[in-house]
Design a protein around this motif. Structure first.
Motif, short mmCIF file in Angstrom:
data_model
loop_
_atom_site.label_atom_id
_atom_site.label_comp_id
_atom_site.label_asym_id
_atom_site.label_seq_id
_atom_site.Cartn_x
_atom_site.Cartn_y
_atom_site.Cartn_z
N ALA A 48 1.01 -1.34 0.24
CA ALA A 48 0.13 -0.07 -0.12
C ALA A 48 0.77 1.06 0.05
CB ALA A 48 -0.65 -0.08 1.36
N ALA A 49 0.46 2.14 -0.96
CA ALA A 49 1.61 3.28 -1.04
C ALA A 49 0.15 4.71 -0.11
CB ALA A 49 1.17 3.77 -2.29
N GLY A 50 1.08 5.66 0.65
CA GLY A 50 0.21 6.72 1.79
C GLY A 50 0.85 7.54 1.45
N ILE A 51 0.08 8.87 1.91
CA ILE A 51 -0.15 10.06 1.31
C ILE A 51 0.28 11.33 3.05
CG2 ILE A 51 -0.95 11.07 0.35
CD1 ILE A 51 1.66 12.59 -0.93
N ALA A 52 1.07 11.16 3.38
CA ALA A 52 0.44 12.50 4.60
C ALA A 52 0.32 14.27 4.34
CB ALA A 52 2.17 12.43 5.30
N THR A 53 -1.38 14.63 4.93
CA THR A 53 -1.03 15.88 4.70
C THR A 53 -0.54 16.48 5.96
OG1 THR A 53 -3.61 14.93 5.40
CG2 THR A 53 -2.45 15.55 3.01
N PHE A 54 -0.64 17.50 6.35
CA PHE A 54 -0.19 17.74 7.94
C PHE A 54 -1.20 19.39 8.19
CE2 PHE A 54 3.05 19.44 4.76
CZ PHE A 54 2.98 20.58 4.90
N ALA A 55 -1.14 19.92 9.47
CA ALA A 55 -1.91 20.68 10.27
C ALA A 55 -1.28 21.33 10.94
CB ALA A 55 -3.53 20.70 10.55
N TYR A 56 -1.01 22.84 11.71
CA TYR A 56 -0.93 23.25 13.00
C TYR A 56 -1.39 23.77 13.54
CZ TYR A 56 3.30 22.89 10.38
OH TYR A 56 4.79 22.66 9.14
N ASN A 69 12.91 18.42 6.05
CA ASN A 69 12.70 17.31 5.67
C ASN A 69 11.23 16.71 6.04
OD1 ASN A 69 13.77 15.00 4.06
ND2 ASN A 69 15.54 14.46 5.19
N CYS A 70 10.47 15.83 5.37
CA CYS A 70 9.89 15.90 5.61
C CYS A 70 9.56 14.28 4.77
CB CYS A 70 8.64 16.38 5.43
SG CYS A 70 7.12 15.82 6.85
N PHE A 71 8.68 13.35 5.90
CA PHE A 71 8.15 12.09 4.53
C PHE A 71 7.09 12.63 3.62
CE2 PHE A 71 6.80 11.81 9.49
CZ PHE A 71 5.27 12.19 8.99
N CYS A 72 6.42 13.89 4.46
CA CYS A 72 4.68 14.28 4.00
C CYS A 72 5.22 14.64 1.71
CB CYS A 72 4.07 15.27 4.36
SG CYS A 72 5.49 16.37 5.00
N TYR A 73 6.09 15.08 1.77
CA TYR A 73 6.12 14.90 0.11
C TYR A 73 5.93 14.53 -0.45
CZ TYR A 73 8.47 19.29 3.03
OH TYR A 73 8.29 20.59 3.68
N ASP A 74 6.38 13.18 -0.18
CA ASP A 74 6.74 12.08 -1.30
C ASP A 74 5.29 11.16 -1.04
OD1 ASP A 74 8.56 13.06 -2.99
OD2 ASP A 74 9.30 12.58 -1.46
N ALA A 75 4.81 10.39 -1.67
CA ALA A 75 4.14 8.48 -1.30
C ALA A 75 4.50 8.19 -0.81
CB ALA A 75 3.71 7.97 -2.96
N GLN A 76 4.36 7.24 0.01
CA GLN A 76 5.55 6.12 0.71
C GLN A 76 4.58 4.72 0.97
OE1 GLN A 76 8.47 7.42 2.55
NE2 GLN A 76 7.60 8.94 2.25
N THR A 77 5.74 3.78 0.09
CA THR A 77 5.43 2.95 -0.01
C THR A 77 5.64 1.48 0.99
OG1 THR A 77 4.41 2.99 -1.92
CG2 THR A 77 4.62 0.75 -1.85
N LEU A 78 5.01 0.78 1.55
CA LEU A 78 5.44 0.06 2.23
C LEU A 78 4.41 -1.51 1.97
CD1 LEU A 78 4.54 1.30 5.56
CD2 LEU A 78 6.83 1.20 4.89
N LYS A 79 5.31 -2.74 2.01
CA LYS A 79 4.91 -4.28 1.80
C LYS A 79 4.01 -4.39 2.73
CE LYS A 79 9.06 -5.51 -1.04
NZ LYS A 79 9.43 -4.01 -0.91
N PRO A 80 3.31 -5.57 2.71
CA PRO A 80 2.46 -5.97 3.80
C PRO A 80 2.99 -6.26 4.91
CG PRO A 80 2.04 -7.25 1.18
CD PRO A 80 3.33 -7.01 1.56
N LYS A 81 2.83 -6.24 6.60
CA LYS A 81 3.56 -6.12 7.79
C LYS A 81 5.18 -5.47 7.81
CE LYS A 81 -0.28 -9.33 7.70
NZ LYS A 81 -1.57 -8.30 7.88
#
Length: 125
Positions: A48-56, A69-81
């Motif tokens: 699954a690929a996810g992308i993060a939004t943020f709020a202050y 530097n933030c993981f939120c700039y790009d889609a992140q993909t994780l394999k099962p488990k």
């Protein structure tokens, strides 16, 4: 003076991930670079690929936070488990202590929400 920052996390129901900050609250000194780590795990049985939004909160503090530097700039993909560690590096401008709208802020919140990337793309178009 330091600012206490609450780190809130959530995941949209269509993305079967667990996502949380290693520390749910940190103390940040304006003018210093701060690294924050988050743990994430794909609880599902398919990649699954996810992308993060943020709020202050309060919103005004966002004018003084720079995400170096933030993981939120790009889609992140994780394999099962799969488990991973995501990093946020931020800087709070010391001017935050001089602005009449922000100088009395002693506590703030940064919230990240992960969304299913494919669904997110469809909703943005």
């Amino acid at each position: 003076k330091s600012i206490s920052i609450n780190l809130l996390t959530s995941v949209h129901p269509n993305l079967h991930w667990d996502f949380k900050a290693i520390d749910s609250e940190i103390i940040v000194k304006p003018g210093e670079v701060t690294t924050i780590e988050y743990l994430v795990e794909n609880l599902g049985d398919k990649e699954a690929a996810g992308i993060a939004t943020f709020a202050y909160f309060p919103k005004q503090i966002g004018n003084y936070i720079s995400k170096i530097n933030c993981f939120c700039y790009d889609a992140q993909t994780l394999k099962p488990k799969e488990k991973s560690k995501f990093t946020l590096v931020l800087f709070i401008d010391p001017e935050v202590t001089k602005d009449s709208k922000t100088k009395d802020i002693k506590e703030a919140t940064i919230q990240f929400t992960f969304f299913d990337y494919e669904e997110y793309k469809e909703n943005q178009s």
